[in-house]
Design a protein around this motif. Structure first.
Motif, short mmCIF file in Angstrom:
data_model
loop_
_atom_site.label_atom_id
_atom_site.label_comp_id
_atom_site.label_asym_id
_atom_site.label_seq_id
_atom_site.Cartn_x
_atom_site.Cartn_y
_atom_site.Cartn_z
N LEU A 133 0.83 -1.21 0.00
CA LEU A 133 0.00 0.00 0.00
C LEU A 133 0.86 1.26 0.00
CD1 LEU A 133 -2.89 -0.87 2.48
CD2 LEU A 133 -3.01 -0.58 0.00
N ILE A 134 1.97 1.21 0.75
CA ILE A 134 2.82 2.40 0.86
C ILE A 134 3.73 2.55 -0.37
CG2 ILE A 134 4.66 3.49 2.21
CD1 ILE A 134 3.46 2.05 4.68
N ARG A 135 4.42 1.48 -0.71
CA ARG A 135 5.45 1.55 -1.75
C ARG A 135 4.90 1.28 -3.14
NH1 ARG A 135 8.77 1.86 -5.42
NH2 ARG A 135 10.97 1.25 -5.31
N GLY A 136 3.83 0.46 -3.17
CA GLY A 136 3.30 0.06 -4.48
C GLY A 136 4.22 -0.96 -5.13
N ARG A 137 3.96 -1.28 -6.38
CA ARG A 137 4.78 -2.25 -7.09
C ARG A 137 6.12 -1.62 -7.46
NH1 ARG A 137 3.42 -5.83 -12.45
NH2 ARG A 137 4.12 -7.74 -11.45
N VAL B 53 9.91 -1.08 -13.23
CA VAL B 53 11.16 -0.87 -13.98
C VAL B 53 11.16 0.62 -14.32
CG1 VAL B 53 12.46 -1.46 -16.06
CG2 VAL B 53 11.03 -3.20 -14.94
N GLU B 54 12.02 1.37 -13.65
CA GLU B 54 11.89 2.84 -13.72
C GLU B 54 12.25 3.42 -15.08
OE1 GLU B 54 11.94 4.53 -9.36
OE2 GLU B 54 13.92 3.77 -9.91
N ALA B 55 13.13 2.72 -15.79
CA ALA B 55 13.49 3.21 -17.13
C ALA B 55 12.42 2.80 -18.14
CB ALA B 55 14.85 2.66 -17.53
N GLY B 56 11.42 2.07 -17.69
CA GLY B 56 10.41 1.53 -18.61
C GLY B 56 10.92 0.23 -19.21
N LEU B 57 10.00 -0.60 -19.65
CA LEU B 57 10.44 -1.88 -20.22
C LEU B 57 11.17 -1.64 -21.54
CD1 LEU B 57 7.29 -4.06 -19.48
CD2 LEU B 57 9.48 -4.09 -18.29
N TRP C 83 24.41 -3.05 -1.15
CA TRP C 83 23.02 -3.39 -1.47
C TRP C 83 22.17 -3.36 -0.19
CZ3 TRP C 83 18.95 -6.54 -0.46
CH2 TRP C 83 17.95 -6.65 -1.43
N ILE C 84 22.72 -3.95 0.89
CA ILE C 84 21.97 -3.99 2.15
C ILE C 84 21.82 -2.57 2.70
CG2 ILE C 84 22.08 -4.78 4.58
CD1 ILE C 84 23.43 -7.37 3.43
N GLY C 85 22.92 -1.79 2.62
CA GLY C 85 22.90 -0.40 3.11
C GLY C 85 21.80 0.42 2.43
N LYS C 86 21.53 0.11 1.18
CA LYS C 86 20.50 0.87 0.44
C LYS C 86 19.18 0.11 0.41
CE LYS C 86 23.76 3.46 -2.33
NZ LYS C 86 24.28 3.84 -3.59
N ALA C 87 19.05 -0.90 1.24
CA ALA C 87 17.85 -1.76 1.29
C ALA C 87 17.44 -2.21 -0.11
CB ALA C 87 16.70 -1.05 2.00
N GLY C 88 18.44 -2.44 -0.96
CA GLY C 88 18.17 -2.94 -2.31
C GLY C 88 17.42 -1.94 -3.17
N GLY C 89 17.31 -0.70 -2.71
CA GLY C 89 16.56 0.29 -3.49
C GLY C 89 15.06 0.10 -3.40
N MET C 90 14.66 -0.78 -2.47
CA MET C 90 13.23 -1.11 -2.36
C MET C 90 12.42 0.02 -1.72
SD MET C 90 12.64 -4.22 -3.48
CE MET C 90 11.24 -4.91 -2.65
N LEU C 91 13.10 0.82 -0.87
CA LEU C 91 12.35 1.81 -0.10
C LEU C 91 12.22 3.15 -0.81
CD1 LEU C 91 13.80 0.98 3.45
CD2 LEU C 91 11.75 0.06 2.36
N SER C 92 13.13 3.40 -1.75
CA SER C 92 13.08 4.71 -2.42
C SER C 92 13.18 4.53 -3.94
CB SER C 92 14.25 5.56 -1.93
OG SER C 92 15.45 4.82 -2.07
N ARG C 93 12.54 5.39 -4.65
CA ARG C 93 12.60 5.32 -6.12
C ARG C 93 13.93 5.89 -6.60
NH1 ARG C 93 7.24 5.78 -4.90
NH2 ARG C 93 5.96 4.20 -5.90
N GLY C 94 14.40 5.42 -7.73
CA GLY C 94 15.62 5.96 -8.33
C GLY C 94 16.91 5.41 -7.75
N THR C 95 16.81 4.46 -6.82
CA THR C 95 18.03 3.87 -6.24
C THR C 95 18.17 2.44 -6.77
OG1 THR C 95 17.50 5.09 -4.24
CG2 THR C 95 19.21 3.41 -4.04
N HIS C 96 19.31 2.15 -7.40
CA HIS C 96 19.52 0.82 -7.95
C HIS C 96 20.92 0.32 -7.60
CE1 HIS C 96 15.80 1.29 -10.10
NE2 HIS C 96 16.24 2.43 -10.63
N PRO C 97 21.11 -0.18 -6.37
CA PRO C 97 22.45 -0.65 -6.01
C PRO C 97 22.90 -1.78 -6.93
CG PRO C 97 20.81 -1.29 -4.36
CD PRO C 97 20.12 -0.40 -5.32
#
Ligand code: HEM
Length: 365
Positions: free
Chosen positions: A103-107, A110-114, A205-219
Motif C-alpha cells: 500500500l505504501i510503496r506500491g509495485r 522498472v523505472e526506465a520503462g520496459l 546493497w543492504i545499506g541501500k535496502a536494495g533500493g526497495m524503499l526509495s525510487r531511483g536507487t539501484h544498487p
C-alpha cells in the motif's frame, strides 16, 4: 505385556525397574522366591515408574517399559501453546506487513520503462529445479500447516469426518512429497551456490535496502543480490534442517541428530544434554521441524510476494526464463555488464505484445 489396570504383583511382573533404579533396590531379579520385587518395595518401583526409568519388560520393545514420560507433557504444551500461537501470529503478521508495504510503496516498477528486449536469465534446468523445490515446498507447507492449524481453522468449517479424511491424505502427501523437495534442494544448491557466495556489492546493497524503499536507487548486483542470497541460504540451510528433522519423524527412533548435535556444540563449552532418550529425540525433532518449517513459510511468503505482485518483470525470470533488459540493468547491473563483456547477452525482441508496445525504445541500448 504391560498392564496399567492391575497394580501390585501383576504390574511388578510387567515392569521391573533396573537394579540401580533406587538405592534400596533389592537383589537382582528379586531376592525372595515367590515375590517378584524381592527386597525392593512397591514404593521404589512406583517412584521409578513416575521418574520415567526404563523398566525391564518381557516384550522386545524395551522403550515400552517407560510408562510415564513427563517430557511428553512439556512437548505437548509447547507444541500446542507457544509454537502454534506465535507461529500462527507470525504467518498472519508477514502477510499484513507485506500488504502494508504494498500500500505504501506500491509495485517496484522498472523505472526506465520496459526495454521490449529480453535476455536469458535462467535455463530450463534451473527453472525445473526451482519449480520442483517450489511446488513440493508449497504442498508440504499446506499439508503441514493443516496438521498444526487445521483443527482450529478447517475442522469447524468442514466437520470432523471430512477433516480427518483430508488430513490423512495430506499426511501421505507430506511424507512422499518430502523426497521431491529434498531433490529440488540438492539441484538448487548445486546450480546456484557459486552465485550466492557473498561479495563486496552485498553490503552496499543492504545499506541501500536494495533500493526497495526509495525510487531511483539501484544498487549494483551480480546474478543474485544480497536479498536473494539471504533467501537462498535460508532455503538451503533451513531446508536441510527441516529435511533431517523430517527424516527422523519419518523413521521414528532410528536417529539421534539432537544428541549428536548437542555433543558437538558442547565442545564449544556448552552444557547441553547429549544423552537424550529416543523419545526425547522424537519430541525435539517434532518441535524443531515445526518451528523451522514455520520460519521457512514466512520467508517464502515474502519471496513469493516479491517474485509476483511486488516487482514488475520479476516473475518472467522463472516463467519464460527471459527478463527485460532494463529490469536486468536496474536490479543486476554487474551481471549484465559481465554478460556484455563476454558477448553472452543474447538479446531478443520481447514476445509479449504488451511488453513490446509499452517499451521505451531509447532505454534498450
Ligand atoms: C510459488 C511461488 C514462487 C514464485 C512465484 C517464485 C518466483 C521466483 C523468481 C521470479 C525467482 C527469480 C528471481 C530472479 O530473477 O533473480 C525465484 C528465485 C528463487 N526461488 Fe522462488 N518462487 C516461488 C516459490 C519458491 C519456493 C517455495 C522456494 C523454496 C522453498 C523458492 C526458492 C527460490 C530460490 C532459492 C531462488 C533463488 C534466490 C532468489 O532469487 O531469491 N521459490 N523465485
Amino acid at each position: 505385556m504391560i498392564c496399567l489396570a492391575a497394580p501390585g504383583a501383576a504390574m511388578a511382573q510387567a515392569v521391573v525397574p533396573p537394579d540401580d533404579a533406587s538405592p534400596s533396590a533389592g537383589p537382582p531379579g528379586g531376592g525372595v522366591p515367590t515375590e517378584s520385587l524381592g527386597a525392593s518395595s512397591d514404593a521404589d518401583m512406583w517412584r521409578a515408574v513416575r521418574q520415567g526409568v526404563e523398566g525391564q519388560v518381557s516384550i522386545p520393545d524395551k522403550q515400552a517399559g517407560v510408562l510415564i514420560q513427563s517430557d511428553g507433557e512439556v512437548w505437548r504444551v509447547v507444541r500446542n501453546g507457544p509454537v502454534t500461537f506465535y507461529g500462527g501470529m507470525a504467518v498472519i503478521g508477514i502477510v499484513l506487513l507485506l500488504a502494508l508495504f504494498f500500500l505504501i510503496r506500491g509495485r517496484v516498477r522498472v523505472e526506465a520503462g520496459l526495454a521490449g528486449v529480453t535476455i536469458s536469465r535462467f535455463n530450463g534446468l534451473e527453472r525445473f529445479s526451482h519449480w520442483l523445490t517450489a511446488v513440493s515446498f508449497l504442498i508440504l507447507a499446506f499439508t503441514g500447516l493443516n496438521v498444526m492449524f487445521g483443527r482450529y481453522l478447517l475442522k469447524p468449517l468442514i466437520g470432523a469426518q471430512a477433516f480427518a479424511d483430508i488430513t490423512l491424505a495430506g499426511k501421505f502427501l507430506h511424507n512422499y512429497v518430502a523426497f521431491a523437495f529434498m531433490a529440488g534442494l540438492v539441484l538448487v544448491l548445486v546450480l546456484w551456490i557459486k552465485d550466492n557466495i557473498p561479495n563486496r556489492y552485498d553490503l552496499v546493497w543492504i545499506g541501500k535496502a536494495g533500493g526497495m524503499l526509495s525510487r531511483g536507487t539501484h544498487p549494483p548486483a551480480k546474478k543474485f543480490n544480497a536479498g536473494q542470497k539471504v533467501i537462498f541460504w535460508l532455503v538451503v540451510l533451513g531446508g536441510l534442517s527441516v529435511s533431517l528433522s523430517g527424516i527422523s519423524l519419518l523413521f521414528p527412533f532410528q536417529t539421534a541428530f539432537f544428541s549428536k548435535t548437542f555433543e558437538a556444540v558442547n565442545l564449544l563449552g556448552f552444557d547441553l544434554p547429549a544423552n537424550l532418550t529416543a523419545m526425547q529425540e522424537m519430541q525435539l525433532s517434532q518441535v524443531w521441524h515445526g518451528v523451522v518449517a514455520l520460519f521457512l513459510v514466512i520467508v517464502i511468503i515474502a519471496h513469493i510476494y516479491i517474485g509476483t505482485i511486488g516487482m514488475e518483470g520479476a516473475f518472467d525470470a522463472m516463467g519464460s526464463g527471459r527478463v527485460d533488459l532494463n529490469w536486468a540493468r536496474e536490479h543486476h547491473s554487474i551481471w549484465v555488464e559481465e554478460l556484455e563483456r563476454k558477448g553472452a547477452l543474447d538479446p531478443r525482441p520481447a514476445e509479449d505484445a504488451e511488453t513490446a508496445e509499452t517499451a521505451k525504445p531509447q532505454a534498450a541500448s
